[in-house]
Scaffold this motif. Sequence first.
Motif, PDB file in Angstrom:
ATOM      1  N   MET A 169       0.831  -1.169   0.000  1.00 36.56           N
ATOM      2  CA  MET A 169       0.000   0.000   0.000  1.00 36.56           C
ATOM      3  C   MET A 169       0.881   1.239   0.000  1.00 36.56           C
ATOM      4  O   MET A 169       1.342   1.658   1.040  1.00 36.56           O
ATOM      5  N   PRO A 170       1.170   1.804  -1.156  1.00 34.98           N
ATOM      6  CA  PRO A 170       2.074   2.953  -1.226  1.00 34.98           C
ATOM      7  C   PRO A 170       1.403   4.262  -0.813  1.00 34.98           C
ATOM      8  O   PRO A 170       0.379   4.659  -1.355  1.00 34.98           O
ATOM      9  N   TYR A 171       2.022   4.881   0.149  1.00 37.52           N
ATOM     10  CA  TYR A 171       1.625   6.222   0.563  1.00 37.52           C
ATOM     11  C   TYR A 171       2.702   7.157   0.041  1.00 37.52           C
ATOM     12  O   TYR A 171       3.882   6.795  -0.001  1.00 37.52           O
ATOM     13  N   ILE A 172       2.285   8.327  -0.360  1.00 35.74           N
ATOM     14  CA  ILE A 172       3.233   9.218  -1.015  1.00 35.74           C
ATOM     15  C   ILE A 172       3.374  10.533  -0.269  1.00 35.74           C
ATOM     16  O   ILE A 172       2.522  10.930   0.524  1.00 35.74           O
ATOM     17  N   GLN A 173       4.474  11.191  -0.575  1.00 36.45           N
ATOM     18  CA  GLN A 173       4.752  12.552  -0.118  1.00 36.45           C
ATOM     19  C   GLN A 173       4.931  13.374  -1.387  1.00 36.45           C
ATOM     20  O   GLN A 173       5.520  12.905  -2.352  1.00 36.45           O
ATOM     21  N   ARG A 174       4.393  14.564  -1.382  1.00 44.10           N
ATOM     22  CA  ARG A 174       4.495  15.429  -2.561  1.00 44.10           C
ATOM     23  C   ARG A 174       5.369  16.639  -2.248  1.00 44.10           C
ATOM     24  O   ARG A 174       5.420  17.099  -1.115  1.00 44.10           O
ATOM     25  N   ASP A 175       6.018  17.167  -3.290  1.00 44.03           N
ATOM     26  CA  ASP A 175       6.801  18.392  -3.133  1.00 44.03           C
ATOM     27  C   ASP A 175       5.882  19.602  -3.315  1.00 44.03           C
ATOM     28  O   ASP A 175       4.657  19.453  -3.477  1.00 44.03           O
ATOM     29  N   LEU A 176       6.452  20.784  -3.286  1.00 43.31           N
ATOM     30  CA  LEU A 176       5.659  22.015  -3.391  1.00 43.31           C
ATOM     31  C   LEU A 176       4.934  22.135  -4.728  1.00 43.31           C
ATOM     32  O   LEU A 176       3.919  22.833  -4.831  1.00 43.31           O
ATOM     33  N   ASN A 177       5.427  21.465  -5.757  1.00 47.90           N
ATOM     34  CA  ASN A 177       4.801  21.507  -7.079  1.00 47.90           C
ATOM     35  C   ASN A 177       3.746  20.423  -7.262  1.00 47.90           C
ATOM     36  O   ASN A 177       3.165  20.296  -8.332  1.00 47.90           O
ATOM     37  N   GLY A 178       3.535  19.612  -6.242  1.00 44.28           N
ATOM     38  CA  GLY A 178       2.540  18.556  -6.330  1.00 44.28           C
ATOM     39  C   GLY A 178       3.057  17.258  -6.909  1.00 44.28           C
ATOM     40  O   GLY A 178       2.297  16.315  -7.116  1.00 44.28           O
ATOM     41  N   ASN A 179       4.357  17.188  -7.165  1.00 47.61           N
ATOM     42  CA  ASN A 179       4.961  15.962  -7.691  1.00 47.61           C
ATOM     43  C   ASN A 179       5.307  15.021  -6.549  1.00 47.61           C
ATOM     44  O   ASN A 179       5.634  15.459  -5.443  1.00 47.61           O
ATOM     45  N   ILE A 180       5.274  13.732  -6.825  1.00 45.93           N
ATOM     46  CA  ILE A 180       5.666  12.745  -5.816  1.00 45.93           C
ATOM     47  C   ILE A 180       7.151  12.919  -5.525  1.00 45.93           C
ATOM     48  O   ILE A 180       7.972  12.948  -6.434  1.00 45.93           O
ATOM     49  N   SER A 181       7.477  13.035  -4.250  1.00 51.79           N
ATOM     50  CA  SER A 181       8.887  13.205  -3.870  1.00 51.79           C
ATOM     51  C   SER A 181       9.416  12.021  -3.072  1.00 51.79           C
ATOM     52  O   SER A 181      10.622  11.839  -2.957  1.00 51.79           O
ATOM     53  N   ALA A 182       8.502  11.213  -2.492  1.00 48.59           N
ATOM     54  CA  ALA A 182       8.921  10.051  -1.722  1.00 48.59           C
ATOM     55  C   ALA A 182       7.720   9.118  -1.557  1.00 48.59           C
ATOM     56  O   ALA A 182       6.570   9.552  -1.652  1.00 48.59           O
ATOM     57  N   ILE A 183       8.007   7.852  -1.305  1.00 48.54           N
ATOM     58  CA  ILE A 183       6.944   6.881  -1.057  1.00 48.54           C
ATOM     59  C   ILE A 183       7.271   6.090   0.201  1.00 48.54           C
ATOM     60  O   ILE A 183       8.428   5.981   0.602  1.00 48.54           O
ATOM     61  N   SER A 184       6.222   5.554   0.816  1.00 50.02           N
ATOM     62  CA  SER A 184       6.376   4.733   2.005  1.00 50.02           C
ATOM     63  C   SER A 184       5.305   3.662   1.985  1.00 50.02           C
ATOM     64  O   SER A 184       4.208   3.872   1.449  1.00 50.02           O
ATOM     65  N   MET A 185       5.598   2.531   2.578  1.00 47.18           N
ATOM     66  CA  MET A 185       4.604   1.473   2.676  1.00 47.18           C
ATOM     67  C   MET A 185       3.680   1.694   3.867  1.00 47.18           C
ATOM     68  O   MET A 185       2.678   1.013   4.007  1.00 47.18           O
ATOM     69  N   LYS A 186       4.007   2.660   4.712  1.00 47.82           N
ATOM     70  CA  LYS A 186       3.196   2.958   5.891  1.00 47.82           C
ATOM     71  C   LYS A 186       2.724   4.400   5.828  1.00 47.82           C
ATOM     72  O   LYS A 186       3.441   5.280   5.374  1.00 47.82           O
ATOM     73  N   SER A 187       1.516   4.612   6.317  1.00 45.51           N
ATOM     74  CA  SER A 187       1.022   5.987   6.378  1.00 45.51           C
ATOM     75  C   SER A 187       1.652   6.683   7.572  1.00 45.51           C
ATOM     76  O   SER A 187       2.092   6.053   8.530  1.00 45.51           O
ATOM     77  N   GLY A 188       1.700   7.984   7.496  1.00 43.77           N
ATOM     78  CA  GLY A 188       2.256   8.788   8.575  1.00 43.77           C
ATOM     79  C   GLY A 188       1.982  10.234   8.288  1.00 43.77           C
ATOM     80  O   GLY A 188       1.358  10.579   7.269  1.00 43.77           O
TER      81      GLY A 188
ATOM     82  N   ASP B 104       9.580   4.490 -12.241  1.00 48.75           N
ATOM     83  CA  ASP B 104      10.400   4.356 -13.454  1.00 48.75           C
ATOM     84  C   ASP B 104      11.565   5.338 -13.432  1.00 48.75           C
ATOM     85  O   ASP B 104      12.690   4.988 -13.776  1.00 48.75           O
ATOM     86  N   ASN B 105      11.279   6.573 -13.025  1.00 54.01           N
ATOM     87  CA  ASN B 105      12.328   7.586 -12.936  1.00 54.01           C
ATOM     88  C   ASN B 105      13.376   7.178 -11.906  1.00 54.01           C
ATOM     89  O   ASN B 105      14.581   7.313 -12.136  1.00 54.01           O
ATOM     90  N   TYR B 106      12.938   6.655 -10.769  1.00 55.32           N
ATOM     91  CA  TYR B 106      13.855   6.198  -9.725  1.00 55.32           C
ATOM     92  C   TYR B 106      14.749   5.081 -10.262  1.00 55.32           C
ATOM     93  O   TYR B 106      15.954   5.069 -10.033  1.00 55.32           O
ATOM     94  N   LYS B 107      14.150   4.160 -11.015  1.00 51.31           N
ATOM     95  CA  LYS B 107      14.927   3.057 -11.589  1.00 51.31           C
ATOM     96  C   LYS B 107      15.977   3.595 -12.562  1.00 51.31           C
ATOM     97  O   LYS B 107      17.125   3.151 -12.548  1.00 51.31           O
ATOM     98  N   ASN B 108      15.592   4.563 -13.377  1.00 51.98           N
ATOM     99  CA  ASN B 108      16.541   5.150 -14.332  1.00 51.98           C
ATOM    100  C   ASN B 108      17.680   5.856 -13.608  1.00 51.98           C
ATOM    101  O   ASN B 108      18.836   5.751 -14.010  1.00 51.98           O
ATOM    102  N   VAL B 109      17.355   6.589 -12.543  1.00 49.26           N
ATOM    103  CA  VAL B 109      18.381   7.286 -11.763  1.00 49.26           C
ATOM    104  C   VAL B 109      19.318   6.269 -11.112  1.00 49.26           C
ATOM    105  O   VAL B 109      20.536   6.440 -11.113  1.00 49.26           O
ATOM    106  N   SER B 110      18.760   5.192 -10.594  1.00 50.39           N
ATOM    107  CA  SER B 110      19.577   4.151  -9.961  1.00 50.39           C
ATOM    108  C   SER B 110      20.547   3.534 -10.958  1.00 50.39           C
ATOM    109  O   SER B 110      21.711   3.314 -10.645  1.00 50.39           O
ATOM    110  N   HIS B 111      20.069   3.265 -12.180  1.00 52.04           N
ATOM    111  CA  HIS B 111      20.945   2.709 -13.214  1.00 52.04           C
ATOM    112  C   HIS B 111      22.035   3.715 -13.582  1.00 52.04           C
ATOM    113  O   HIS B 111      23.186   3.345 -13.776  1.00 52.04           O
ATOM    114  N   SER B 112      21.665   4.981 -13.679  1.00 52.72           N
ATOM    115  CA  SER B 112      22.646   6.016 -14.015  1.00 52.72           C
ATOM    116  C   SER B 112      23.703   6.137 -12.930  1.00 52.72           C
ATOM    117  O   SER B 112      24.890   6.283 -13.227  1.00 52.72           O
TER     118      SER B 112
END
Length: 115
Positions: free
Chosen positions: A1-20, A39-47
């Motif tokens: 169950m992914p819970y997300i955190q958003r930045d000031l622009n409304g984009n996802i900035s982090a995810i967690s499996m637990k709410s908080g 997908d972006n995280y995976k690309n950054v990790s590969h880079s």
Amino acid sequence: MPYIQRDLNGNISAISMKSGPEFSEYLSPTHPQLVSFLDNYKNVSHSLAALEESDMEFVRITEDLVNTLVAKNVILFTDLPEAVQQKLLAREKLREQIQGERNESFMDDGEAGVF
């Protein structure tokens, strides 16, 4: 169950499996924004992995360059800072040790192998 955190622009900035407090918004695992973020995280990790690998190659290039400059008397080994001298000597010693172990693995009953 992914819970997300958003930045000031409304984009996802982090995810967690637990709410908080910072992860209060739930998104479906198939939500397009979440899929795009992962997908972006995976690309950054590969880079980052590719960059790290090239760093190791670049270290060897730099080391070879220093050795060439010293061999051609363009610079003196003692012109290098003490910390650099120690690191270069330590790497050279490790390489010699590895080379010695490789040579021993090619030996059979104490006799040199045929190459």
